[in-house]
Motif scaffolding. Structure first.
Motif, PDB file in Angstrom:
ATOM      1  N   LEU A   1       0.553  -1.214   0.289  1.00  0.00           N
ATOM      2  CA  LEU A   1      -0.110   0.167   0.057  1.00  0.00           C
ATOM      3  C   LEU A   1       1.109   1.300  -0.054  1.00  0.00           C
ATOM      4  O   LEU A   1       2.000   1.721   0.905  1.00  0.00           O
ATOM      5  CB  LEU A   1      -0.872  -0.143   1.323  1.00  0.00           C
ATOM      6  CG  LEU A   1      -2.023  -1.110   1.857  1.00  0.00           C
ATOM      7  CD1 LEU A   1      -2.146  -1.048   2.611  1.00  0.00           C
ATOM      8  CD2 LEU A   1      -2.631  -0.838   0.784  1.00  0.00           C
ATOM      9  N   PRO A   2       0.498   1.866  -0.851  1.00  0.00           N
ATOM     10  CA  PRO A   2      -0.380   2.163  -2.269  1.00  0.00           C
ATOM     11  C   PRO A   2       0.473   1.077  -2.878  1.00  0.00           C
ATOM     12  O   PRO A   2       1.514   0.612  -3.118  1.00  0.00           O
ATOM     13  CB  PRO A   2      -0.172   3.352  -2.641  1.00  0.00           C
ATOM     14  CG  PRO A   2       0.609   4.376  -1.727  1.00  0.00           C
ATOM     15  CD  PRO A   2       1.538   3.545  -0.926  1.00  0.00           C
TER      16      PRO A   2
ATOM     17  N   ILE B   1      -6.099   4.968   2.258  1.00  0.00           N
ATOM     18  CA  ILE B   1      -5.997   4.121   1.681  1.00  0.00           C
ATOM     19  C   ILE B   1      -5.825   2.867   2.385  1.00  0.00           C
ATOM     20  O   ILE B   1      -4.805   3.414   3.551  1.00  0.00           O
ATOM     21  CB  ILE B   1      -5.605   3.300   0.890  1.00  0.00           C
ATOM     22  CG1 ILE B   1      -5.237   2.648   0.450  1.00  0.00           C
ATOM     23  CG2 ILE B   1      -3.539   3.541   1.214  1.00  0.00           C
ATOM     24  CD1 ILE B   1      -4.318   1.763  -1.268  1.00  0.00           C
TER      25      ILE B   1
ATOM     26  N   VAL C   1      -8.767  -0.711  -1.468  1.00  0.00           N
ATOM     27  CA  VAL C   1      -7.934  -0.548  -2.521  1.00  0.00           C
ATOM     28  C   VAL C   1      -9.170  -0.195  -3.781  1.00  0.00           C
ATOM     29  O   VAL C   1      -9.914  -1.123  -3.948  1.00  0.00           O
ATOM     30  CB  VAL C   1      -6.523  -1.625  -2.923  1.00  0.00           C
ATOM     31  CG1 VAL C   1      -5.927  -1.680  -4.720  1.00  0.00           C
ATOM     32  CG2 VAL C   1      -5.540  -1.830  -1.921  1.00  0.00           C
TER      33      VAL C   1
END
Length: 529
Positions: free
Chosen positions: A88-89, A358, A363
Motif C-alpha cells: 500500500l499504495p 487507503i 484498494v
C-alpha cells in the motif's frame, strides 16, 4: 547511510506539520511539547533485483533444498501470491510478484514441470479483477495462465478445500485442496509490516472460514499485546497461525517460502514532500504541497478519489529470502525492522493519528466507516512493539472525515453490518455471539463473494474485531472533522478542530496531558521502551 527515525519535541520553531485526513491532508500546528515520531529514511534498494531473486532461489535458508532441486518432471506445483491488499499504495510496475513469478516459472519449465497453477491467496478478501491480476503478475504470466491456471482462491468452494486436522489447541486447519495435494507450494510474499508473511501466508491466505474463525475472533484479538510483534506470547493471533503452519508442515505439506521487504519510498515525485520532514522541504517541495492541497480542496469528490487511486509507490526491494518458512521469516523480520523500527521512550496520555486514504481493504474502492475504525485502531494504533504509544485509558485523536459512504459491489455485507449490527451494539463480543454466524453463512453474501468482487459476509466483523484491542485500551476516541452521524454510529466522539478534541480528551486524561503524534505514513514501528 539513511537516517534512522527519531522523536521530535514541538517547540516555537516547529512549523505546521502535515497530517493525513482521508482523501486529503492538512497542515496542522501542534501544541508545544507534543512528541512527533518520524519514520527512518528509506533504505537503498537492491540494484540487481533479478540477480537477487535468482540467488535467493538457489541459496535458500533453513533446511530447504534450492528450488531447482525441488522441481522435477511430472510433479504438481502450486504457486500462491499475496493479493491486492499488499503493498500500500500499489507499487510501480513491474511488481515484485511479477519478477519472482517469471523466475520461478522459468525454472519450472526448464525442469519439465507442466502441472502448474497460480492461486491469488485472497482468504476471505474480495476476488481481484482481471486487470488487477494482470498488473500484479505481468502480461506474460497473465496471458499464459489466466483464467484456468491463474485464479482467485475460493474459500466457499467446499469441493476445493481439504481439512488437514486440528492443532493441539483444537484449531481446525482447512486450506486449498489443490495446494495441500501439491508436491510443492511456492509462496510469493510481500512483507509490508511485521505481521505479514511467515506461516500466515498459506495458513491464512489459502484458508477457509472454518480455520480463520479460530484466530480472527474477539478473544484472540483482545489478548494480542501487539499484532506487529510476532514473538511468542506477544500476539495471540500469530501464535495461533504458527500452530496451524506447523501442523501443515507435520502433515507433509511442503512449502518453499519466498519473502520480500521494501523500503519506505511511499509516494511518487509529484507528492515527494510527503516522504520528507517538513522543515526540510525545499521551495519546490513547498510549491508542490500548496498546489496539491489547493487542487485537492477544490476538486469534486470523484476527481479527488481518482487522483488518489492513481498513486503508485516507487518502492525499492531491500531484501529477498527463500526456503523454509520460519527461517525465512526470521530474516524477513530483521529486514523489516531495519527499515521501520523507531525507539520511543514511554507512553503518552494522548495519541494523535492522521488516517490516509487507503488501507488493505479499500484498494480501488471506498474507505467506509468500518474500515476507518480498522485502519486507525486496528493498524496504525498497533504499529508498536512492547507497549502502545498511548497509556491504558488514554485518548486517541484521529483525523478523518469518516463519510457515510460504502462501495455496494465490494462491501455489501459492510452496509448491512453498519445499518443492522452497529445500530444495536458496538460491543465486539455481543456482535460475535449474536450476528457473526448469520453473516458468515448467508447464501447471498457467499454468492457475491464467489462470483462478484465482494468481501466475504463475515469480513466486516473481522475488521471490527481488528480494532477491538485499540478500542479496549483507549479511554476515549475522538475524530477531528468526522461526519457526526457516522462517528456516533461507530460509538466515538467528534470535534471540529484538534484544539477542541484535546479539550474534550482532558475529561478522560487530565488537564495537562502529554501527547504523541505518530507521523505516518511512511510506515514505521514504534519500539516503545
Amino acid at each position: 547511510m539513511p537516517r534512522p527515525g527519531f522523536v521530535l519535541e514541538v517547540d516555537e520553531r516547529t512549523p505546521p506539520l502535515m497530517v493525513h485526513q482521508g482523501e486529503g491532508f492538512r497542515m496542522q500546528k501542534l501544541p508545544l511539547g507534543t512528541r512527533v515520531v518520524y519514520a527512518p529514511d528509506p533504505l537503498p534498494g537492491m540494484k540487481n533485483v533479478v540477480g537477487a531473486i535468482r540467488h535467493a532461489l538457489e541459496h535458500p535458508t533453513g533446511d530447504s533444498k534450492p528450488l531447482p532441486e525441488l522441481l522435477v518432471p511430472g510433479m504438481k506445483l502450486t504457486i500462491a501470491i499475496d493479493d491486492i491488499s499488499l503493498p500500500l499504495p500499489p507499487m510501480t510496475t513491474p511488481d515484485i510478484r511479477q519478477r519472482i513469478l517469471e523466475q520461478v516459472i522459468e525454472l519450472a519449465a526448464r525442469k519439465g514441470v507442466e502441472d502448474i497453477e497460480i492461486i491469488v491467496a485472497t482468504a476471505l478478501h474480495r476476488r481481484m479483477t482481471a486487470d488487477e491480476i494482470r498488473r500484479a503478475v505481468g502480461e506474460r504470466v497473465y496471458r499464459s495462465f489466466y483464467p484456468k491456471q491463474l485464479y482467485n482462491f475460493d474459500a466457499e468452494d467446499k469441493d476445493a478445500l481439504t481439512h488437514i486436522g486440528k492443532t493441539d489447541q483444537g484449531e481446525d486447519v482447512e486450506i486449498s485442496k489443490r495446494a495441500a495435494d501439491s508436491d510443492l507450494i511456492v509462496y510469493v510474499n510481500i512483507n509490508l509490516v511485521a505481521m505479514d508473511g511467515g506461516h500466515k501466508s498459506v495458513a491464512v491466505g489459502l484458508a477457509s472460514y472454518k480455520s480463520l474463525k479460530h484466530h480472527h475472533n474477539v478473544e484472540t484479538m483482545l489478548h494480542s499485546k501487539s499484532y506487529m510483534d510476532p514473538r511468542e506470547g506477544h500476539s495471540a493471533i500469530n501464535d495461533s497461525v504458527v500452530r496451524m503452519g506447523r501442523l501443515l508442515a507435520a502433515s507433509g505439506v511442503k512449502i518453499f517460502q519466498i519473502e520480500t521487504t521494501l523500503n519506505s519510498e511511499t509516494f511518487p515525485k509529484n507528492l515527494g514532500f510527503l516522504n520528507k520532514r517538513e522543515w526540510e522541504w525545499s521551495t519546490y517541495d513547498q510549491g508542490l504541497m500548496y498546489a496539491a492541497k489547493k487542487g485537492n480542496d477544490m476538486a469534486p469528490p470523484r476527481v479527488r478519489r481518482e487522483f488518489f487511486r492513481r498513486i503508485e509507490a516507487p518502492y525499492k526491494l531491500t531484501s529477498i529470502q527463500a526456503g523454509e518458512v520460519e527461517a525465512v521469516h526470521d530474516l524477513t523480520l530483521a529486514n523489516v525492522h531495519k527499515q521501520q523500527l523507531v525507539e520511543v521512550n514511554g507512553q503518552s496520555d494522548i495519541l494523535i493519528l492522521g488516517l490516509p486514504y487507503i488501507g488493505p481493504y479499500n484498494v480501488n474502492s471506498v474507505l467506509n466507516p468500518i474500515l476507518v475504525h480498522c485502519l486507525g485502531l486496528g493498524y496504525l494504533f498497533n504499529l508498536y512493539r512492547n507497549k502502545p504509544l498511548v497509556r491504558q485509558g488514554g485518548a486517541v485523536i484521529m483525523f478523518h472525515p469518516v463519510p457515510w459512504e460504502f462501495d455496494q459491489v465490494k462491501h455489501p455485507s459492510y452496509i448491512d453490518f453498519f445499518e443492522e449490527v452497529l445500530a444495536e451494539t458496538t460491543d465486539p463480543a455481543t456482535m460475535e455471539s449474536k450476528f457473526e454466524e448469520k453473516y458468515a453463512t448467508d447464501p447471498w453474501y457467499q454468492h457475491l463473494y464467489r462470483t462478484s468482487h465482494a468481501y466475504h459476509g463475515v469480513h466486516p466483523f473481522y475488521m471490527w474485531y481488528w480494532g477491538a484491542h485499540g478500542r479496549d485500551h483507549a479511554g476515549d476516541v475522538i475524530f477531528v472533522g468526522g461526519d457526526p452521524k457516522s462517528v456516533a454510529r461507530l460509538g466515538y466522539r467528534r470535534a471540529d478542530s484538534l484544539r477542541d478534541a484535546i479539550e474534550m480528551a482532558k475529561d478522560t486524561v487530565g488537564q495537562s496531558p502529554t501527547m504523541t503524534y505518530f507521523h505516518a505514513p511512511p510506515l514505521m514501528i514504534a519500539d516503545v521502551r
